[in-house]
Design an enzyme around this catalytic site. Structure first.
Site, PDB file in Angstrom:
ATOM      1  N   GLY A  61       0.945  -1.137   0.089  1.00 48.69           N
ATOM      2  CA  GLY A  61      -0.123   0.170  -0.159  1.00 48.69           C
ATOM      3  C   GLY A  61       1.056   1.357   0.001  1.00 48.69           C
ATOM      4  N   LYS A  62       0.107   2.401  -0.155  1.00 43.10           N
ATOM      5  CA  LYS A  62       0.954   3.520  -0.286  1.00 43.10           C
ATOM      6  C   LYS A  62       0.024   4.773   0.319  1.00 43.10           C
ATOM      7  CE  LYS A  62       5.209   5.236  -0.649  1.00 43.10           C
ATOM      8  NZ  LYS A  62       6.554   4.729  -0.184  1.00 43.10           N
TER       9      LYS A  62
END
Ligand code: NAD
Length: 430
Positions: free
Chosen positions: A117-118
């Site tokens: 994720g980010k």
């Protein structure tokens, strides 16, 4: 058949960012090599969930400014989403999608039980006071809090955020959970509130573990070898320190102030001390000044680019004299230059493995937080070595078995692990 024609429709502009399209190009090439199930490839080419939030912040002048924040959860087949939070004025959803995809493939190739994720906020953090940055962090955390958590999605620092930012993040999340401390919700925290020993030097140490193994498979050895290192910040200076301690001769280093060269090897502890006093390597005694361009082309056994992206491109790839390149920075070699270097027989240890020490020790931090049992530094370093070398060996096996370059091999190993997991979970029966 998977969608392989590059651009998505205009309605899906967030899937058309250059970073993401480039990642997909590498993905498609590697998926072909391992004959990846097309249904799985189709799924892996898209993020699972993209969240956009408005983040109102009370500024010091009492006005309210509304910033846009994002959290992209790309894939969680292997475990909770994991990836940093970036505060930068150029952050947009397309960039965050690209970064989240890269984290998915990185965590997979490193063998971690984590998805990718980010997150990010479109803001110039250098223009915020400490209070404004804290207000922004707390409100951003609240806005995404129902989507994250120690078993769901675990952020970390990235460009523009630091251990203090993570401390505010952890505090806000914990208050929302009834006030019970939840250290496992973020990594990269100060040690006093559940951070890990060894995190600060982890990426530089990982670079050197990988460099040693790359030398071994190329019939070279660290002791007595000649190294050139671009960048003397967190990654570059620790890489230099650990290589120096192992008997390597660091003939050149550089930073934003310029480069220094000494054919007999620089005394790295002295350079580190000099940088503390002088804010840069420029002017270090017992060295000759060189430019950053010259540093890249120095005669050496291993070149360690540990500063910026796109440093080696088609203009200088033919002039690189190193036998090995260990990518401490993210993306220091362009795709076109990779092909040239590969043809010239220069061995590249790609960034996803070479600079994986940071996320590996972030993973250790999370494990320690979840078990409330903390390790000493030697234990952290030792476990890092085990994981990073296992990942390197796995990728090297793909490279030799399939006759492909290390970068494609890293992506192939990553997809292969994700594919097996997806098939086992029964999500995508053939
Ligand atoms: P940093 O800010 O601590 O250091 C960057 C260094 O690069 C500094 O010495 C700076 O002077 C130098 N630099 C800047 N412009 C330069 C130029 N034009 N020529 C030569 N040197 C220049 O950053 P860092 O944490 O060491 O990160 C370096 C790279 O490694 C980045 O690509 C980052 O994304 C990547 N990376 C870092 C980590 C980590 O844990 N720190 C983890 C994975 C990847």
């Amino acid at each position: 058949m998977p969608h392989t024609s590059g651009l998505h429709s205009d309605k899906e502009a967030h899937l058309n960012g250059p970073l993401f399209l480039n990642a997909l190009k590498n993905f498609d090439e590697a998926a072909k090599v391992i004959n990846c199930d097309p249904n799985i490839a189709e799924r892996l080419r898209r993020p699972r969930r993209c969240l956009t939030v408005s983040v109102p912040v009370r500024m010091d002048d009492h006005t309210v400014k509304v910033f846009t924040g994002y959290r992209v959860q790309y894939n969680s087949t292997l475990g909770p989403y994991k990836g940093g939070i970036r505060y930068h004025h150029a952050v947009d959803l397309a960039e965050v999608v690209g970064l989240a995809a890269l984290m998915t493939f990185k965590n997979s190739v490193l063998g971690l039980p984590l998805g990718g994720g980010k997150g990010g906020v479109c803001v110039d953090p250098t223009q915020l006071s400490r209070t404004e940055k804290q207000n922004l962090t707390r409100r951003y955390t609240s806005e995404i809090s129902s989507f994250i958590g120690p078993t769901k999605d675990i952020p970390a620092p990235d460009v523009g955020t630091d251990p203090q930012t993570m401390a505010w993040f952890m505090d806000t999340y914990s208050q929302e959970q009834g006030g019970f401390a939840q250290p496992g919700v973020v990594t990269g925290k100060p040690v006093e509130i559940g951070g890990s020993l060894g995190r600060n030097h982890a990426t530089g140490l990982g670079v050197i573990y990988v460099c040693e193994r790359a030398m071994e498979v190329n019939q070279m050895k660290m002791s007595g070898s000649r190294l050139a290192i671009q960048g003397f910040g967190n990654v570059g200076s620790f890489a230099a320190k650990f290589a120096f301690e192992r008997g390597a001769r660091i003939v050149a280093v550089s930073d934003v102030t310029g480069g220094i060269f000494n054919g007999d090897g620089l005394n790295i502890p002295d350079v580190i001390e000099y940088v503390k006093q002088n804010k840069g390597v420029k002017g270090f005694p017992k060295s000759t000044p060189i430019t950053n361009e010259q540093l890249l082309e120095v005669e050496c056994d291993a070149l360690l680019p540990c500063a910026l992206e796109n440093q080696i491109d088609t203009h200088n790839a033919e002039r690189i004299k190193a036998k090995l390149i260990i990518e401490g920075a993210n993306g220091p070699i362009t795709n076109a230059a990779t092909k040239i270097l590969d043809k010239r027989g220069i061995f590249i240890a790609p960034d996803v493995i070479a600079n994986g020490g940071g996320v590996i020790v972030s993973y250790f931090e999370w494990v320690q937080d979840m078990t409330s049992f903390f390790w000493d530094e030697a234990e952290v370093d030792g476990k890092l070595k085990g994981i990073i070398l296992k990942a390197f060996d796995n990728v090297y096996k793909f490279k030799t078995e399939k006759g492909i370059d290390m970068r494609t091999a890293a992506m192939a190993a990553s997809i292969s692990r994700l594919e097996k997991a997806m098939l086992l979970r029964g999500l995508y029966p053939r």
